[in-house]
Each structure stands twice: as C-alpha cells, then as structure tokens.
Design a protein around this motif. Structure first.
Motif, PDB file in Angstrom:
ATOM      1  N   LYS A  15      28.447  27.906  30.132  1.00  0.00           N
ATOM      2  CA  LYS A  15      29.861  27.720  30.462  1.00  0.00           C
ATOM      3  C   LYS A  15      30.743  28.848  29.912  1.00  0.00           C
ATOM      4  CE  LYS A  15      33.441  24.205  30.643  1.00  0.00           C
ATOM      5  NZ  LYS A  15      33.822  22.851  30.296  1.00  0.00           N
ATOM      6  N   PRO A  16      30.574  29.253  28.646  1.00  0.00           N
ATOM      7  CA  PRO A  16      31.375  30.394  28.170  1.00  0.00           C
ATOM      8  C   PRO A  16      31.078  31.687  28.920  1.00  0.00           C
ATOM      9  CG  PRO A  16      30.455  29.195  26.304  1.00  0.00           C
ATOM     10  CD  PRO A  16      29.834  28.623  27.538  1.00  0.00           C
ATOM     11  N   TRP A  18      30.331  31.866  32.124  1.00  0.00           N
ATOM     12  CA  TRP A  18      31.074  31.761  33.381  1.00  0.00           C
ATOM     13  C   TRP A  18      32.557  32.042  33.161  1.00  0.00           C
ATOM     14  CZ3 TRP A  18      29.430  32.325  38.007  1.00  0.00           C
ATOM     15  CH2 TRP A  18      28.140  31.942  38.360  1.00  0.00           C
ATOM     16  N   TRP A  19      33.115  31.538  32.053  1.00  0.00           N
ATOM     17  CA  TRP A  19      34.528  31.801  31.748  1.00  0.00           C
ATOM     18  C   TRP A  19      34.758  33.301  31.552  1.00  0.00           C
ATOM     19  CZ3 TRP A  19      38.928  29.344  32.237  1.00  0.00           C
ATOM     20  CH2 TRP A  19      38.908  27.963  32.356  1.00  0.00           C
ATOM     21  N   ALA A  20      33.893  33.929  30.766  1.00  0.00           N
ATOM     22  CA  ALA A  20      34.032  35.372  30.527  1.00  0.00           C
ATOM     23  C   ALA A  20      33.883  36.155  31.829  1.00  0.00           C
ATOM     24  CB  ALA A  20      32.992  35.829  29.505  1.00  0.00           C
ATOM     25  N   GLY A  22      34.515  35.089  34.928  1.00  0.00           N
ATOM     26  CA  GLY A  22      35.699  34.860  35.761  1.00  0.00           C
ATOM     27  C   GLY A  22      36.920  35.621  35.270  1.00  0.00           C
ATOM     28  N   LEU A  23      37.162  35.567  33.963  1.00  0.00           N
ATOM     29  CA  LEU A  23      38.331  36.267  33.417  1.00  0.00           C
ATOM     30  C   LEU A  23      38.188  37.775  33.546  1.00  0.00           C
ATOM     31  CD1 LEU A  23      39.009  34.164  30.195  1.00  0.00           C
ATOM     32  CD2 LEU A  23      40.466  34.348  32.203  1.00  0.00           C
ATOM     33  N   THR A  24      37.011  38.293  33.253  1.00  0.00           N
ATOM     34  CA  THR A  24      36.800  39.727  33.341  1.00  0.00           C
ATOM     35  C   THR A  24      36.925  40.210  34.786  1.00  0.00           C
ATOM     36  OG1 THR A  24      35.309  39.582  31.444  1.00  0.00           O
ATOM     37  CG2 THR A  24      35.245  41.608  32.711  1.00  0.00           C
ATOM     38  N   THR A  26      38.714  38.781  37.128  1.00  0.00           N
ATOM     39  CA  THR A  26      40.140  38.692  37.477  1.00  0.00           C
ATOM     40  C   THR A  26      40.901  39.901  36.955  1.00  0.00           C
ATOM     41  OG1 THR A  26      40.039  36.285  37.440  1.00  0.00           O
ATOM     42  CG2 THR A  26      42.225  37.290  37.244  1.00  0.00           C
TER      43      THR A  26
END
Length: 71
Positions: A15-16, A18-20, A22-24, A26
């Motif tokens: 999960k972290p 995927w967050w990294a 997605g943010l990167t 973006t």
C-alpha cells in the motif's frame, strides 16, 4: 511449522508503494506540464529524474506482485 506461515511484507509494504507511485507520477505529470508551459529546463530535468523514480517504484510493485505467486 509451515502451517499458518504468511509473508507479512506483502500486506505491509504494498500500500505505501502504491501511494508513493501515485504521488510521484502525479508530480511528474505536473512538472512536465509546468516545464513545457514555462520553458523551464529545471522543471523538465527534475521531471526526468522523477521519471526514473516512477520506473523504480513500478519495478518494486512488480516484484511484490511476483512474490505472491506460488513457487
């Protein structure tokens, strides 16, 4: 001993990642658009650097997915 053995890293770290990812991704898109609109070589070069980060995160996510497959 093998009964009930589960890989905690599959649940804990995906999960972290995927967050990294997605943010990167973006910020990469925003920097490319901003760099093109303002003709900023600094933004475009940082976007290229972030592109390599996105590739590395994608490889990591692929490795996590592959680790779930049975031997």
């Amino acid at each position: 001993m093998a009964e009930g053995h589960e890989h905690v890293s599959e649940i804990k770290y995906e999960k972290p990642l995927w967050w990294a990812f997605g943010l990167t991704t973006t910020f990469l898109v925003v920097e490319v658009i901003g760099g093109l609109l303002t003709n900023s070589l600094a933004l475009l070069s940082d976007a290229a650097h972030m592109g390599t980060d996105v590739i590395a995160l994608a490889i990591s996510l692929f490795a996590v997915r592959m680790s779930r497959k049975p031997p």
